[in-house]
Design a protein around this motif. Structure first.
Motif, PDB file in Angstrom:
ATOM      1  N   HIS A   1       5.251   6.000   8.095  1.00 39.51           N
ATOM      2  CA  HIS A   1       3.775   5.948   9.566  1.00 39.51           C
ATOM      3  C   HIS A   1       2.540   5.467   8.217  1.00 39.51           C
ATOM      4  N   GLY A   2       2.996   5.074   6.953  1.00 34.81           N
ATOM      5  CA  GLY A   2       2.013   4.024   6.359  1.00 34.81           C
ATOM      6  C   GLY A   2       1.679   5.099   4.693  1.00 34.81           C
TER       7      GLY A   2
ATOM      8  N   ILE B   1      -3.915  -9.651   5.458  1.00 36.73           N
ATOM      9  CA  ILE B   1      -2.107  -9.191   5.851  1.00 36.73           C
ATOM     10  C   ILE B   1      -2.334  -7.888   4.698  1.00 36.73           C
ATOM     11  N   GLN B   2      -2.450  -6.470   5.849  1.00 45.47           N
ATOM     12  CA  GLN B   2      -2.603  -5.643   4.855  1.00 45.47           C
ATOM     13  C   GLN B   2      -2.525  -3.879   5.611  1.00 45.47           C
ATOM     14  N   GLY B   3      -2.471  -2.772   5.794  1.00 46.52           N
ATOM     15  CA  GLY B   3      -2.495  -2.310   6.919  1.00 46.52           C
ATOM     16  C   GLY B   3      -1.068  -2.218   7.489  1.00 46.52           C
ATOM     17  N   ARG B   4      -1.222  -0.767   8.167  1.00 47.19           N
ATOM     18  CA  ARG B   4       0.411  -0.342   8.835  1.00 47.19           C
ATOM     19  C   ARG B   4       0.321  -1.664  10.296  1.00 47.19           C
TER      20      ARG B   4
ATOM     21  N   HIS C   1     -10.369  -1.426  -4.280  1.00 45.91           N
ATOM     22  CA  HIS C   1     -10.289   0.249  -5.292  1.00 45.91           C
ATOM     23  C   HIS C   1     -10.848   1.838  -4.799  1.00 45.91           C
ATOM     24  N   ALA C   2     -10.418   1.678  -3.190  1.00 42.79           N
ATOM     25  CA  ALA C   2     -10.332   2.471  -2.190  1.00 42.79           C
ATOM     26  C   ALA C   2      -9.800   2.765  -1.258  1.00 42.79           C
ATOM     27  N   THR C   3      -8.864   2.495  -1.421  1.00 45.29           N
ATOM     28  CA  THR C   3      -7.965   2.283   0.098  1.00 45.29           C
ATOM     29  C   THR C   3      -6.591   2.389  -0.206  1.00 45.29           C
ATOM     30  N   ASP C   4      -5.928   4.210  -0.098  1.00 41.78           N
ATOM     31  CA  ASP C   4      -4.246   3.618   0.358  1.00 41.78           C
ATOM     32  C   ASP C   4      -3.819   4.503   0.164  1.00 41.78           C
ATOM     33  N   HIS C   5      -4.269   4.984   1.738  1.00 41.95           N
ATOM     34  CA  HIS C   5      -3.357   6.160   2.984  1.00 41.95           C
ATOM     35  C   HIS C   5      -3.074   6.935   2.264  1.00 41.95           C
TER      36      HIS C   5
ATOM     37  N   VAL D   1      -0.355  12.452  -5.337  1.00 34.54           N
ATOM     38  CA  VAL D   1       0.468  12.149  -6.501  1.00 34.54           C
ATOM     39  C   VAL D   1       2.049  11.553  -5.601  1.00 34.54           C
ATOM     40  N   VAL D   2       1.696  10.591  -5.163  1.00 33.00           N
ATOM     41  CA  VAL D   2       2.471   9.729  -4.925  1.00 33.00           C
ATOM     42  C   VAL D   2       3.284   8.761  -4.651  1.00 33.00           C
ATOM     43  N   ALA D   3       4.035   8.112  -4.194  1.00 39.51           N
ATOM     44  CA  ALA D   3       4.451   6.815  -4.172  1.00 39.51           C
ATOM     45  C   ALA D   3       4.047   5.689  -3.723  1.00 39.51           C
ATOM     46  N   ASP D   4       3.418   4.891  -3.754  1.00 36.76           N
ATOM     47  CA  ASP D   4       2.282   3.608  -3.372  1.00 36.76           C
ATOM     48  C   ASP D   4       2.761   2.916  -2.977  1.00 36.76           C
ATOM     49  N   SER D   5       1.319   3.390  -1.182  1.00 33.68           N
ATOM     50  CA  SER D   5       2.202   2.391   0.012  1.00 33.68           C
ATOM     51  C   SER D   5       1.847   0.875   0.010  1.00 33.68           C
ATOM     52  N   PRO D   6       3.181   0.414  -0.079  1.00 37.89           N
ATOM     53  CA  PRO D   6       2.636  -1.084  -0.512  1.00 37.89           C
ATOM     54  C   PRO D   6       1.476  -1.922   0.920  1.00 37.89           C
ATOM     55  N   LEU D   7       1.299  -1.833   1.759  1.00 39.65           N
ATOM     56  CA  LEU D   7       0.840  -1.608   2.860  1.00 39.65           C
ATOM     57  C   LEU D   7      -0.938  -1.535   1.983  1.00 39.65           C
ATOM     58  N   TYR D   8      -1.142  -0.825   1.540  1.00 43.50           N
ATOM     59  CA  TYR D   8      -2.316   0.073   1.567  1.00 43.50           C
ATOM     60  C   TYR D   8      -3.093   0.026   0.164  1.00 43.50           C
ATOM     61  N   ALA D   9      -1.952   0.373  -1.011  1.00 43.98           N
ATOM     62  CA  ALA D   9      -2.650   0.962  -2.167  1.00 43.98           C
ATOM     63  C   ALA D   9      -2.366  -0.182  -3.397  1.00 43.98           C
ATOM     64  N   ARG D  10      -2.045  -1.635  -3.278  1.00 40.55           N
ATOM     65  CA  ARG D  10      -2.505  -2.569  -4.152  1.00 40.55           C
ATOM     66  C   ARG D  10      -3.889  -3.016  -4.638  1.00 40.55           C
ATOM     67  N   ILE D  11      -3.909  -3.467  -5.504  1.00 39.31           N
ATOM     68  CA  ILE D  11      -5.657  -3.689  -6.175  1.00 39.31           C
ATOM     69  C   ILE D  11      -5.831  -4.936  -5.109  1.00 39.31           C
ATOM     70  N   GLY D  12      -4.594  -5.890  -4.464  1.00 37.77           N
ATOM     71  CA  GLY D  12      -4.828  -7.296  -3.760  1.00 37.77           C
ATOM     72  C   GLY D  12      -4.199  -7.643  -2.821  1.00 37.77           C
ATOM     73  N   TYR D  13      -5.174  -8.053  -1.617  1.00 37.43           N
ATOM     74  CA  TYR D  13      -5.104  -8.821  -0.146  1.00 37.43           C
ATOM     75  C   TYR D  13      -5.498  -9.544  -0.202  1.00 37.43           C
ATOM     76  N   SER D  14      -4.283 -10.919   1.170  1.00 40.76           N
ATOM     77  CA  SER D  14      -4.652 -12.130   1.375  1.00 40.76           C
ATOM     78  C   SER D  14      -4.448 -12.581   2.726  1.00 40.76           C
TER      79      SER D  14
END
Length: 639
Positions: A482-483, A262-265, A395-399, A405-418
């Protein structure tokens, strides 16, 4: 809908056979057709429109259901005449210039470029049962409609394939086309390749399900459309090897519950994530057994069917389980979820194909605990057989690009997804985060971080990143979603290095803070855990590591009441500092465990060394595996 009895002999994990897939497909088609216009050209599904408006959305619903219809017709031409008849009428009316309700052409509307590809692929797959039987007038209308893509500009992302497949279809039916367009699209496709079967969806670090359902699926469909094109022959080994490499990783990203990561747009496309498993079988470019491929695909269909993704009206809603309006992106309309049709690509394979006749075989996470490093997106994968949960630490995906220097994308920039938790969809969140909170309660972001690398050693996996934490005041005119993370006015905070040391359900998260006293705004440190629904069977916890570094003397559980895509209340545990964080090293244990899995109280012990030098000591996991502290801050992770 009526389904055949489950067959646990052929499909011991899901019970689903080809007959079940056919039943689901026919139910989805018949249900969507109820909202079609009398001439079948447009399907006006109930729900919100996309930013492109109802003309675009009704075309989208037609085209995406047609893609599903084409798979049914290709794999079972004798029993799908009713489908061919319905769509033949719509293809005529939709492209008839005299029809006031005709479709906008790809030359008139950008979104029509996307939908044209589904129509072209579908017509190519069903050429003998549909295209060849259309009146010459209708064929000419369709060719003229498709020809408006020639010379058009397409974004340098997965969209290039929409032009490639349309112009390839045109070439096959005597229409005009441009070799220059096709060659330019292929060049962009190759420029986005990042190794190991993985593509970035553009110049940013955008790794998600588009790798599978676009970058890996379209090259193989294109090859079927133009088997005699010398470009296809020249690329066969290259594209085939890339697909096989990707599938080797993809099998490790499916949970025993059947859910994809459960990750990504575009997660509203749901079981479209099954498409690369089918295309591996369709093309023969796979190292997975057919039983594993069908287990993965059927697991996804079963997961979403069991969790209410198909409404009482037989439609696919915008959401993950059931409908959830918060998952709507700017380009999402009521027809958008039907890109899930890609996940039914297996229906194009006949009933006697090996993928349908082989006995389902277990996924990697159902065989044993799994560990896997995926280099391009910087993911360390940990699956646990006891609870079937697959987790990644990222540790290498953030869109974004490094240094953004932007806000975190909830679907890309978190440290963990499952496969068992849905991200908190608010940009400012402690969800799998390392952040600072200021006096106004605002949290920092990490997007634009530097990837420091990853490695596996002694039964643990290690990955790391470094960033300058920053508060963002979002720009209200930042543009459509757009993600990517939202732009705005940034206020810098401390510099942070995060190291994730993982073993199964347990993550040791090390945090090094520097420059805290120099930052323009001080803040308390927050190390956040997994976003878990309050009623879920999975549990999450975050605990400090006694005896190491600067003390984490505060803790709590963030609760976001109200519906979210997997439940009714999201809870996120965290630990941190009671006051302003200081420079130094911090450590926490972050756990996500399901039924029968690790204890939420699982801790990691720090054993100090005999010396007093920096980096002396080791961390010991609950099962006895250990890692030396000196290995975690060294040159192996970029210093």
């Amino acid at each position: 809908m009526l389904l055949p009895p489950l067959d646990h002999r052929l499909s011991p994990f899901t019970g689903l056979t080809r007959e079940h897939w056919c039943a689901y497909a026919d139910h989805l088609l018949r249900s969507a057709h109820q909202f079609g216009t009398d001439d079948h050209a447009n399907i006006h599904l109930p729900g919100a429109n996309s930013r492109y408006g109802p003309r675009s959305d009704s075309l989208e619903a037609f085209a995406r259901t047609f893609l599903l219809a084409s798979f049914r017709m290709a794999g079972d031409p004798l029993n799908t005449g009713w489908i061919a008849e319905w769509y033949a009428a719509g293809l005529d009316a939709g492209t008839n210039p005299a029809n006031p309700d005709r479709w906008p052409t790809p030359g008139e509307l950008g979104q029509a470029k996307v939908e044209a590809a589904s129509l072209a692929v579908g017509l190519a797959l069903t050429r003998d049962v549909l295209w060849d039987k259309l009146p010459e007038r209708v064929q000419e209308q369709l060719i003229a409609w498709f020809e408006t893509v020639i010379g058009e500009e397409y974004p340098p992302i997965n969209w290039v394939w929409f032009q490639i497949v349309v112009e390839t279809f045109l070439a096959s039916v005597g229409g005009r086309y441009s070799d220059e367009d096709i060659d330019a699209g292929l060049a962009i496709h190759d420029s986005l390749y990042r190794g190991g079967g993985w593509f970035a969806d553009g110049p940013e670090r955008a790794y998600d399900h588009y790798v599978g359902w676009a970058f890996q699926v379209y090259p193989q469909l294109w090859a079927l459309m133009a088997p005699h094109d010398p470009r296809v022959a020249a690329r066969k080994t290259l594209d085939g090897d890339r697909l096989a490499d990707f599938l080797d990783d993809a099998a490790f990203l499916v949970g025993a519950n059947g859910a994809p990561l459960i990750q990504g747009r575009s997660l509203i496309y749901r079981f479209a994530a099954a498409a690369p498993f089918w295309v591996g079988e369709l093309s023969g470019h796979t190292r997975l057994s057919p039983g594993v491929a069908r287990r993965a695909a059927s697991g996804m269909l079963d997961y979403f069917a069991r969790h209410g993704s198909i409404t009482d009206d037989g439609l696919l809603s915008i959401g993950w389980h059931g409908e959830f309006a918060g998952m709507k992106q700017a380009y999402s309309g009521a027809g958008s979820p039907y890109w899930a049709a890609k996940g039914m690509l297996g229906l194009a394979l006949p009933a006697d194909h090996r993928v349908w006749t082989a006995v389902e075989a277990p996924l990697p996470v159902e065989v044993a605990d799994t560990q896997r490093l995926i280099a391009a997106p910087g993911w360390q994968v940990d699956g646990t057989r006891a609870d079937g949960v697959v987790r990644i630490r990222n540790h290498a995906t953030d869109h974004a690009v490094a240094g953004a220097v932007v806000a975190d994308s909830p679907l890309y920039a978190r440290i963990g997804y499952s496969t068992h938790t849905f991200p908190d969809l608010t940009a400012e969140s402690v969800d799998n985060g390392v952040a600072f909170v200021d006096s106004a309660g605002r949290l920092t972001h990490r997007t634009g971080f530097e990837y420091l690398g990853s490695y596996s050693e002694g039964g643990v996996q290690v990955g790391a990143s470094r960033f300058t934490a920053h508060w963002i005041e979002p720009d209200p005119d930042a543009g459509p979603d757009h993600g990517s993370g939202v732009a705005g006015v940034a206020t810098p905070g401390p510099s942070v290095t995060v190291v994730s040391v993982t073993r199964g359900a347990v993550e040791l998260r090390l945090v090094r803070v520097s420059g805290a006293s120099d930052s323009s705004s001080g803040g308390a440190l927050r190390i956040g855990g997994w976003p878990v629904d309050a009623a879920s069977s999975v549990v999450g916890s975050v605990l400090p590591v006694p005896g190491f570094g600067v003390a984490l003397d505060s803790s709590g559980t963030f609760a976001r009441p109200g519906a979210h895509p997997m439940g009714s209340e999201l809870t996120i545990p965290w630990v941190g500092t009671s006051g302003t964080a200081h420079d130094g090293d911090y450590a926490a244990v972050v756990v996500l465990a399901g039924d029968g899995g690790a204890s939420a109280d699982a801790g990691v012990t720090f054993v100090a060394g005999d010396g007093d030098g920096l980096g002396d000591g080791r961390f010991v996991f609950p099962d006895g595996a250990s890692v030396d502290l000196s290995r975690l801050w060294g040159a192996r992770l970029g210093g």
